[in-house]
Design a protein around this motif. Structure first.
Motif, short mmCIF file in Angstrom:
data_model
loop_
_atom_site.label_atom_id
_atom_site.label_comp_id
_atom_site.label_asym_id
_atom_site.label_seq_id
_atom_site.Cartn_x
_atom_site.Cartn_y
_atom_site.Cartn_z
N VAL A 174 -59.64 36.35 -39.54
CA VAL A 174 -60.09 36.38 -38.14
C VAL A 174 -58.90 36.40 -37.19
CG1 VAL A 174 -61.26 35.03 -36.36
CG2 VAL A 174 -62.31 35.31 -38.61
N ILE B 22 -73.57 43.72 -28.79
CA ILE B 22 -72.29 43.70 -28.06
C ILE B 22 -71.94 42.25 -27.74
CG2 ILE B 22 -71.14 44.48 -25.95
CD1 ILE B 22 -73.44 46.50 -25.65
N SER B 23 -70.65 41.95 -27.76
CA SER B 23 -70.24 40.58 -27.41
C SER B 23 -70.19 40.41 -25.90
CB SER B 23 -68.86 40.32 -28.01
OG SER B 23 -68.28 39.21 -27.40
N SER C 280 -73.49 31.91 -23.16
CA SER C 280 -73.36 31.50 -24.56
C SER C 280 -74.29 32.42 -25.37
CB SER C 280 -73.78 30.05 -24.68
OG SER C 280 -73.89 29.68 -26.02
N GLN C 281 -73.68 33.18 -26.28
CA GLN C 281 -74.44 34.23 -26.95
C GLN C 281 -74.72 33.88 -28.41
OE1 GLN C 281 -72.37 37.97 -27.23
NE2 GLN C 281 -74.23 39.11 -27.72
N ASP D 208 -72.46 38.52 -33.04
CA ASP D 208 -72.16 39.63 -32.14
C ASP D 208 -70.93 40.37 -32.65
OD1 ASP D 208 -69.66 38.61 -30.76
OD2 ASP D 208 -71.03 36.98 -30.32
N ARG D 209 -70.58 41.45 -31.96
CA ARG D 209 -69.53 42.34 -32.48
C ARG D 209 -68.12 41.78 -32.41
NH1 ARG D 209 -71.48 48.06 -29.97
NH2 ARG D 209 -73.67 47.73 -30.49
N SER D 210 -67.96 40.60 -31.82
CA SER D 210 -66.61 40.02 -31.81
C SER D 210 -66.27 39.44 -33.19
CB SER D 210 -66.50 38.93 -30.74
OG SER D 210 -67.36 37.87 -31.04
N HIS E 78 -56.39 39.60 -36.44
CA HIS E 78 -56.70 40.63 -35.44
C HIS E 78 -56.22 40.22 -34.05
CE1 HIS E 78 -59.35 43.21 -37.92
NE2 HIS E 78 -59.43 42.10 -38.62
N ALA E 79 -56.12 38.90 -33.84
CA ALA E 79 -55.75 38.43 -32.50
C ALA E 79 -54.27 38.08 -32.41
CB ALA E 79 -56.59 37.20 -32.14
N LYS F 162 -64.79 30.86 -33.45
CA LYS F 162 -65.86 31.73 -32.95
C LYS F 162 -66.43 32.68 -34.00
CE LYS F 162 -64.62 31.57 -28.07
NZ LYS F 162 -63.50 30.65 -28.03
N VAL G 200 -63.71 36.89 -25.48
CA VAL G 200 -63.70 36.12 -26.73
C VAL G 200 -62.36 36.33 -27.40
CG1 VAL G 200 -64.83 35.83 -28.95
CG2 VAL G 200 -66.17 36.37 -26.92
N ALA G 201 -61.72 35.22 -27.82
CA ALA G 201 -60.34 35.27 -28.28
C ALA G 201 -60.17 36.02 -29.60
CB ALA G 201 -59.80 33.86 -28.44
N ASN G 202 -61.11 35.85 -30.50
CA ASN G 202 -60.90 36.38 -31.84
C ASN G 202 -61.63 37.69 -32.04
OD1 ASN G 202 -59.50 33.97 -32.68
ND2 ASN G 202 -61.51 33.03 -32.47
N LYS G 203 -60.92 38.73 -31.96
CA LYS G 203 -61.53 40.04 -32.16
C LYS G 203 -61.38 40.42 -33.62
CE LYS G 203 -62.68 40.74 -27.91
NZ LYS G 203 -64.06 40.89 -27.54
N ALA G 204 -62.33 40.05 -34.40
CA ALA G 204 -62.20 40.30 -35.83
C ALA G 204 -62.85 41.60 -36.25
CB ALA G 204 -62.80 39.16 -36.61
N GLY G 205 -63.60 42.15 -35.39
CA GLY G 205 -64.25 43.34 -35.88
C GLY G 205 -64.62 44.34 -34.81
N GLU G 206 -64.49 43.93 -33.58
CA GLU G 206 -64.97 44.81 -32.52
C GLU G 206 -63.98 45.90 -32.24
OE1 GLU G 206 -67.56 44.14 -28.56
OE2 GLU G 206 -66.10 42.67 -29.08
N SER H 90 -66.52 40.22 -37.38
CA SER H 90 -66.83 41.24 -38.38
C SER H 90 -67.84 40.68 -39.37
CB SER H 90 -65.58 41.67 -39.12
OG SER H 90 -65.14 40.63 -39.95
#
Lengths: 435, 167
Positions: A191, B37-38, B72-73, A127-129, A194-195, A374, B161-167, A131
């Motif tokens: 990862v 989408i997350s 859970s996705q 998902d988009r969370s 970004h956070a 994640k 979700v804690a880790n936003k690596a790309g959104e 990359s």
């Protein structure tokens, strides 16, 4: 406060199941660790939770898993130290072109294929969370790792550790593991950058400074341990306690720097003196409690986090099959092709490919981190755990086919006469456990 | 340079350098790939108790009021952990921003012929990808119940979700 009764009960059930499965898998000529991995799957939602949901909920209530996880992490910290101790990448130098080419191809081939597969899987199982870059790199790292300890165990059992095939396989696996962990470190930084409120350059500078202190400062003190060991023939309790303390402090540092506890433990092991008797001595002190008590808990914890039920429908099982296929073709095919091109006989090259395709516990450790940060979804985690299990399980039977007894005996003639440090992570008796 | 060394270099170029170049190409050209989408995480359901009570066949729906569900996705596939009045682990799907899921209550309504044979509760909602914290708006309905109207439902993600690596 932890429910001590429940925690002790969990440990007892996990140990009993792992020992039983390890025993059964030994009967079908599998390393005990494969049975223990299977025991973990049995204890999770995939079987126990599905067949006896009430008992499963009683035995492993969600609020109790934090304590089980804490024990697992301590076990993994010591285990990664032992893995780092057993690894000696300098051995690659003795093995010539075949090992250099094979080790590098055994990383790049599965890595590139995994990245190509990621193009297809990313829209379906992520998902988009996350990359695409992090997702693809993680898939690559998880598929290119080789279970160094399991490999050493298989080679020991087949009396191949001193053979040309064995020495090349061990050297390649060492390089693969170090490379795999470096790539994983990069992914975690990517990862978490970004956070995290901490700027990336501070994290990177901290990691470089820490590595510098470890390699040029702590290593010197560790070399003195070797001198002490050579003078007395043993290390005092105080020195052993200091080693343990260094492992923990090193793990804490890498965690503080935004990596993961396990990197510090691995680095600490990697910079320990590699004199074979010293390595054997230290590992003998740390190994028993780690592989007999703490690692089975990790298998159970991994099993509790995966659920085969998450892979539903033909489409999802097709993804799972594709993952296993790509992982096998990349690792087995790449290693075989490279070693064959480097002059190894085809049968030995195929044997080497099979050995390199063993992912075992190292695969699970990396996947566990991926789920924690994640980068992978629960369903993909389950598929990848199945991939790690299948690729480890297939090694021995296929080796029997490709390199039967006579072939092993011929190729087992030692090409390098030296004491083995790789066996350090393998127990002395066939019935003892190994990661 | 010996023949062996030359062959080694050629093999190294073909089997290591070229694939690494390919890897960089894959990473570069695929970085704009779009994933769903997350929506993974814990969601707090906010529903109108009045409209929930208006579903005569959905007594168990009352437990959804202010309840938390855990999603859970895995891409478009969702596994949803529900309150105890429902059978756990319902499955759902996310198509674009449209979320659909079906829940089975533990107790099936009896004595009401209008309820039909299938007690399944259906959720259809639209996820707002720009909201922070993430939220969805939709309806709960019981498709087998001919006399039931839909109940509006709104949910807000509690733990993004804690880790936003790309959104």
């Amino acid at each position: 406060m932890p429910d001590l009764f429940k925690l002790v009960l969990q440990v007892a059930v996990v140990l009993a199941t792992c020992r039983a499965m390890g025993f059964l898998f030994r009967k079908i000529r599998q390393p005990r660790v494969v049975g223990e991995m299977f025991a973990g799957i049995l204890l999770g939602p995939s079987l126990l939770g599905w067949m006896a949901p009430h008992f499963s909920a009683y035995l492993f209530p969600p609020q109790s898993l934090g304590f089980l996880n804490a024990l697992c992490q301590i076990g993994l910290i010591i285990f990664m130290f032992l893995v780092g101790m057993g690894i000696n990448t300098k051995e690659l130098k003795h093995e010539g072109h075949a090992a250099v080419l094979t080790s590098h191809v055994s990383i790049t081939a599965p890595f590139v294929l995994a990245a190509a597969l990621a193009v297809y899987l990313y829209p379906h199982v992520s998902d988009r969370s996350v990359s695409f870059t992090a997702f693809a790199l993680f898939m690559g790292a998880a598929m290119s790792v080789t279970a160094f300890p399991v490999l050493a165990r298989i080679l020991t059992e087949r009396n191949m550790l001193q053979s040309r095939l064995g020495t090349v396989a061990i050297a390649c696996a060492a390089v693969d593991d170090v490379t795999g962990w470096c790539i994983l470190a990069y992914i975690i930084i990517l990862v978490r950058a970004h956070a995290s409120p901490t700027p990336l350059w501070i994290t990177l500078t901290g990691i470089v400074a820490f590595g510098f202190v470890m390699v040029y400062g702590v290593k010197r003190w560790l070399d003195r341990l070797l001198t002490e060991f050579q003078m007395r023939g043993h290390l005092s309790e105080g020195l052993m306690a200091r080693i343990l303390l260094f492992i923990l402090v090193s793990a804490l540092f890498t965690d503080y720097l935004g990596l993961h506890l396990l990197f510090g433990a691995f680095l600490m092991g990697a910079i320990m003196p590699k004199e074979p008797q010293f390595v054997r001595y230290v590992i003998d002190r740390f190994e028993p409690i780690t592989v007999t008590l703490l690692l089975p808990l990790f298998f159970a914890f991994t099993g509790l986090r995966m659920s085969v039920g998450l892979i539903h429908g033909r489409e999802m099982w097709m993804y799972c099959g594709l993952i296993i296929l790509v992982a096998t073709v990349g690792k087995f095919g790449g290693s075989m092709l490279a070693s064959w091109l480097a002059g190894m006989p085809l049968r030995d090259a195929a044997g080497l490919g099979l050995l390199m395709n063993t992912r075992g516990l190292m695969g699970l450790v990396i996947l566990d981190i991926g789920l924690d940060i994640k980068v992978i979804s629960p369903a993909l985690f389950t598929m990848m755990v199945l991939m790690a299990f299948v690729t480890t399980f297939m090694t021995n039977p296929l080796l029997d086919l490709i390199c039967p007894g006579e072939s092993i005996a011929r190729s087992a003639s030692p090409v390098v006469s030296r004491p083995s440090t790789q066996s350090s992570l393998t127990p002395k008796s066939p019935n003892s456990s190994v990661a | 340079m010996s023949t062996a060394s030359r062959n080694f270099l050629i093999a190294y170029f073909c089997l290591v350098i070229l694939p690494i170049t390919g890897l960089l190409g894959i990473l570069k050209h695929s970085r704009n790939l779009v994933a769903p989408i997350s929506i993974g995480g814990t969601w707090k359901i906010i529903a109108d108790p009045g409209s929930l009570a208006g579903l005569p066949c959905g007594k168990s729906l009352a437990s959804l009021q202010d309840a938390s569900i855990t999603v859970s996705q895995s891409g478009k596939d969702l596994t949803i952990a529900l309150p105890s009045s429902f059978r756990n682990n319902a499955s759902g799907r996310l198509d674009g921003s449209i979320l659909t899921a079906s829940f089975l209550p533990l107790e099936t309504p009896s004595g009401n012929s209008a309820c039909g044979d299938d007690p399944a509760v259906s959720l259809t909602a639209t996820v707002d990808p720009k909201s922070a914290p993430r939220s969805f708006f939709g309806t709960l309905s019981i498709p087998a119940c001919s006399t039931c109207t839909s109940a509006a439902v709104h949910a807000v993600r509690e733990e993004p979700v804690a880790n936003k690596a790309g959104e």
